[in-house]
Structure formats: structure tokens, C-alpha cells
Design a protein around this motif. Structure first.
Motif, PDB file in Angstrom:
ATOM      1  N   LEU A  12       4.981  -4.529   0.500  1.00  0.00           N
ATOM      2  CA  LEU A  12       4.345  -4.602   1.814  1.00  0.00           C
ATOM      3  C   LEU A  12       2.953  -3.977   1.791  1.00  0.00           C
ATOM      4  CD1 LEU A  12       7.423  -3.702   4.028  1.00  0.00           C
ATOM      5  CD2 LEU A  12       6.200  -5.884   4.063  1.00  0.00           C
ATOM      6  N   ILE A  13       2.761  -2.958   0.966  1.00  0.00           N
ATOM      7  CA  ILE A  13       1.443  -2.329   0.846  1.00  0.00           C
ATOM      8  C   ILE A  13       0.480  -3.226   0.070  1.00  0.00           C
ATOM      9  CG2 ILE A  13       0.186  -0.358  -0.129  1.00  0.00           C
ATOM     10  CD1 ILE A  13       2.736   1.313   0.368  1.00  0.00           C
ATOM     11  N   SER A  14       1.000  -3.969  -0.886  1.00  0.00           N
ATOM     12  CA  SER A  14       0.126  -4.806  -1.723  1.00  0.00           C
ATOM     13  C   SER A  14      -0.237  -6.124  -1.054  1.00  0.00           C
ATOM     14  CB  SER A  14       0.796  -5.073  -3.070  1.00  0.00           C
ATOM     15  OG  SER A  14       1.949  -5.871  -2.913  1.00  0.00           O
ATOM     16  N   GLU A  15       0.566  -6.572  -0.103  1.00  0.00           N
ATOM     17  CA  GLU A  15       0.359  -7.877   0.543  1.00  0.00           C
ATOM     18  C   GLU A  15       0.076  -7.663   2.023  1.00  0.00           C
ATOM     19  OE1 GLU A  15       3.904 -10.043  -0.308  1.00  0.00           O
ATOM     20  OE2 GLU A  15       3.622  -9.950  -2.487  1.00  0.00           O
ATOM     21  N   LEU A  16      -1.152  -7.298   2.335  1.00  0.00           N
ATOM     22  CA  LEU A  16      -1.511  -6.896   3.689  1.00  0.00           C
ATOM     23  C   LEU A  16      -2.213  -8.022   4.452  1.00  0.00           C
ATOM     24  CD1 LEU A  16      -2.950  -3.371   2.856  1.00  0.00           C
ATOM     25  CD2 LEU A  16      -0.754  -3.856   3.945  1.00  0.00           C
ATOM     26  N   LEU A 238       1.950   1.353   8.219  1.00  0.00           N
ATOM     27  CA  LEU A 238       2.113   0.089   7.500  1.00  0.00           C
ATOM     28  C   LEU A 238       2.691  -0.993   8.411  1.00  0.00           C
ATOM     29  CD1 LEU A 238       1.899  -1.358   4.763  1.00  0.00           C
ATOM     30  CD2 LEU A 238       4.180  -0.479   4.217  1.00  0.00           C
ATOM     31  N   ARG A 241       0.020  -2.415  10.591  1.00  0.00           N
ATOM     32  CA  ARG A 241      -0.831  -3.390   9.898  1.00  0.00           C
ATOM     33  C   ARG A 241      -0.182  -4.774   9.903  1.00  0.00           C
ATOM     34  NH1 ARG A 241      -5.081  -2.863   6.314  1.00  0.00           N
ATOM     35  NH2 ARG A 241      -5.722  -4.900   5.504  1.00  0.00           N
ATOM     36  N   HIS A 242       1.099  -4.816   9.608  1.00  0.00           N
ATOM     37  CA  HIS A 242       1.783  -6.106   9.557  1.00  0.00           C
ATOM     38  C   HIS A 242       2.004  -6.688  10.954  1.00  0.00           C
ATOM     39  CE1 HIS A 242       2.702  -6.619   5.241  1.00  0.00           C
ATOM     40  NE2 HIS A 242       2.564  -5.307   5.208  1.00  0.00           N
ATOM     41  N   LEU A 261      -1.257   5.521   1.551  1.00  0.00           N
ATOM     42  CA  LEU A 261      -1.563   4.090   1.661  1.00  0.00           C
ATOM     43  C   LEU A 261      -2.915   3.766   1.042  1.00  0.00           C
ATOM     44  CD1 LEU A 261      -0.272   3.603   5.306  1.00  0.00           C
ATOM     45  CD2 LEU A 261       0.723   2.568   3.252  1.00  0.00           C
ATOM     46  N   ASN A 265      -3.506   1.084  -1.962  1.00  0.00           N
ATOM     47  CA  ASN A 265      -4.282  -0.135  -1.719  1.00  0.00           C
ATOM     48  C   ASN A 265      -5.554   0.287  -0.989  1.00  0.00           C
ATOM     49  OD1 ASN A 265      -5.413  -2.531  -0.648  1.00  0.00           O
ATOM     50  ND2 ASN A 265      -3.420  -3.534  -0.517  1.00  0.00           N
ATOM     51  N   ALA A 268      -5.921  -0.584   2.682  1.00  0.00           N
ATOM     52  CA  ALA A 268      -4.736  -0.405   3.521  1.00  0.00           C
ATOM     53  C   ALA A 268      -5.023   0.250   4.859  1.00  0.00           C
ATOM     54  CB  ALA A 268      -3.678   0.404   2.775  1.00  0.00           C
ATOM     55  N   HIS A 271      -7.334  -1.188   9.263  1.00  0.00           N
ATOM     56  CA  HIS A 271      -6.938  -1.335  10.666  1.00  0.00           C
ATOM     57  C   HIS A 271      -6.869   0.015  11.378  1.00  0.00           C
ATOM     58  CE1 HIS A 271      -3.258  -0.048   8.801  1.00  0.00           C
ATOM     59  NE2 HIS A 271      -2.558  -0.120   9.911  1.00  0.00           N
TER      60      HIS A 271
END
Length: 339
Positions: A12-16, A238, A241-242, A261, A265, A268, A271
Motif C-alpha cells: 500500500l505504501i509503494s502503490e500510492l 496511509l 492517501r488511499h 512513510l 516512499n 508518501a 497529501h
């Protein structure tokens, strides 16, 4: 299995999600025709564009701001690194629940919902000078608690914390993530003497030495040197962000959660904005590493999310001016005469 959950968070941290450039552009276009000289509202103009881009809509809204405070207790307090006993964490949670703390007043003043989430206060984390502060399972549970705390309709999030001893945790995490010794990051916290600060720095150095082999992995830093409230804030930031929810960061302890975070990334925290710069000495250094310019500098050092909650008023003002001002054409004002 816990490790699978940690892997989930790593993913989830790598695919923001990225900023919505169309919404940000629409906000910038509107800003250019409002009845004011270009740039006259300073950072308020940038904040309105930022809010629109991260909310993924124009105009941006200030309809459902949320403040959530996470509370945790720390085994490292057994080393005598705090001016107050751990019992104060439980007492302050009750104060939050009864509406008696500073953060309750600030959340109410700016129309934000408020909640406090105590995290296994009866079972403090382990002393990080003797072993990992949390097991994988405990770290995952705290991350998930933070993730679950962010409401779907929240359009602006403030996360805060309560936990006796957690400036020691924040300093240890900051040193682990960005380098340096305990002396570089330790401060007075709730009111330590110079001797107390030196002892605090030594405890941090002991933790860094014990866990030296995992310092290159920010998620393992969180597990080994962090606390439940730190992990919960990582999960909440996190999740925001999602969910396309902008975040206002508070002081040193929240900044340490954000550092996890940032290290994992580099984008990260795009936002997020820094609500204020705390009087805790390490926070200024931490903000430089996070690449965040604070909105306020008022010598606050309370925690609780209080500095970030106060900055809600700035964001509210940015949105009010952006959405409510007339354009030059609407007002019948000549753009040339506005300067």
C-alpha cells in the motif's frame, strides 16, 4: 499471518494514488481570476489548489473534517525517561472522552468530529532497549486500527497522539530513519531537566545499537522502536492517501510516524501539510527531513494533534476565500486596476 499483513502495508505504501491534476488545475484557473492581485493571499492560494487536487474535486470542501487521537503506553518508560508516570495516559484518555482537553476545544472550534482510540494501554510495548517494542502481530493490529479509523466521508484529517514517553519513541524512530544519535533528537518532552534529556539520549542510543541490523527498513523500525499510537498514525495517514483525504500533520510524535512513510516512499507525504512547528527541539530538524514548511510556529508542545487542529482554521480560510470570492468579471472589476 502477521508478516502477510506487514507485506500488505508495504504494498500500500509503494502503490500510492497520485494527485488529481485536473482538479488542481481547475483550482489554479479559478485562483487566477479572483478579485485580488496574483499571489496576494500567499500560501492560502497554494493550499486551496492542494486541497482540490488531493480531494479529487473542484471546488474543494471543508464539510467533514476529522480529528482522531491515538493513545499508547511504552515499556521504555521503565528507564525513567519521562517526567510523568504511564498512568497519565489513561487519565488523559478519560479527559479526552469527557471533552476536557485542549484538542476537544480546538476540534469543536473548527467544526471537526473528534474521537480518541486507546490502544491496549494496560499492556505497554516492550522496552526497546531489551528487545523489539512490538511483535509483528501487535504492529499489524495497530496499523490496522489506524487504517480503520479514517471515515469514508472525511475531507480533511488531523491525527494526534497521547502516550507518556512517546517523545523518546519519536526521537528513536527519527534517528533510526534519518540518522544521528540520541543527543541529536532528544528533547525535554513533558519537562525533563538537562540531566533527564541526557539520560533519554543514552536510552535512545542503546535502542539504536540493539536494533542496528534493521535500521534500513522503516517498517521494521516501526515495529522494533515504535509504539502502538505511532503505528496507528502510520496506518491512518496511509488510509487517508488511499481515500484521497488531505492530512494536516501535528508535531514531533506525529512527524515521526510520517517519517516511516517518507522513508518507505519519498512521495508518501505529498497529501500532507505540516500544521505547525513544535517547541520540541527535534521537530525543526524532522520537518527539514520531511521537506515540510509549517503553517504555524507558536511554541506549542502539547501534542494531542493540537497544533494541526489549530491549522484547520487556515485550511478553512483558504477554501472559504477560494470558493467564495468573486471573479473579476463577476464583480465588474478591471484586472488591471486590482494591483
Amino acid at each position: 499471518m502477521p508478516s502477510n499483513v506487514l507485506d500488505k502495508f508495504r504494498s500500500l505504501i509503494s502503490e500510492l494514488p497520485l494527485i488529481d491534476k485536473s482538479s488542481a488545475s481547475a483550482a489554479a484557473t479559478r485562483d487566477a481570476v479572483l478579485t485580488k492581485p496574483a499571489g496576494a493571499l500567499g500560501r492560502l492560494e497554494d493550499l486551496a489548489v492542494w486541497m482540490s487536487g488531493w480531494q479529487g474535486k473542484h471546488p474543494p470542501t471543508y464539510a467533514s473534517p476529522q480529528v482522531v487521537v491515538f493513545a499508547g503506553n511504552h515499556g521504555v518508560c521503565d528507564q525513567g525517561i519521562s517526567a510523568f508516570p504511564r498512568d497519565v495516559t489513561v487519565q488523559m484518555v478519560a479527559n479526552f472522552q469527557n471533552g476536557g482537553a485542549a484538542i476537544n476545544q480546538l476540534a469543536d472550534a473548527f467544526g471537526a468530529s473528534f474521537s480518541v482510540l486507546p490502544l491496549s494501554l494496560e499492556s505497554p510495548t516492550l522496552d526497546f532497549t531489551k528487545g523489539p517494542a512490538m511483535s509483528e502481530e501487535e504492529c499489524c493490529e495497530a496499523l490496522q486500527s489506524g487504517w480503520n479509523s479514517v471515515r469514508q466521508n472525511t475531507d480533511l484529517l488531523v491525527v494526534g497522539e497521547m502516550g507518556i514517553g512517546n517523545t523518546t519513541i519519536a526521537a528513536a524512530v527519527s534517528a533510526a530513519v534519518f540518522g544521528g544519535s540520541g543527543a541529536d533528537w532528544a528533547g525535554p518532552g513533558t519537562g525533563l531537566s538537562m540531566e533527564g534529556i541526557q539520560k533519554k539520549a543514552a536510552v535512545i542510543d542503546a535502542g539504536l545499537s540493539l536494533h542496528a541490523d534493521i535500521l534500513g527498513d522503516p517498517i521494521l523500525v516501526l515495529q522494533h522502536l515504535g509504539g502502538r499510537e505511532i503505528a496507528a498514525m502510520v496506518g491512518a495517514i496511509l488510509a487517508a492517501r488511499h481515500n484521497k483525504t488531505p492530512v494536516i500533520l501535528d508535531g514531533f510524535v506525529v512527524g515521526a510516524a510520517a517519517a516511516i512513510l517518507k522513508k518507505a516512499n519519498s512521495s508518501a507525504l505529498d497529501h500532507c501539510v505540516a500544521g505547525h512547528m513544535s517547541a520540541e527541539p527535534g521537530h525543526e530538524l524532522l520537518l527539514r527531513h520531511l521537506e515540510k514548511e509549517p503553517l504555524l510556529t507558536l511554541r506549542m508542545r502539547l501534542g494531542e494533534g493540537s497544533g494541526a487542529a489549530l491549522a484547520l482554521g487556515i485550511i478553512k480560510g483558504a477554501i472559504a476565500t477560494h470558493n467564495g470570492m468573486a471573479s473579476f468579471s463577476d464583480a465588474g472589476v478591471s484586472a488591471e486596476s486590482s494591483s
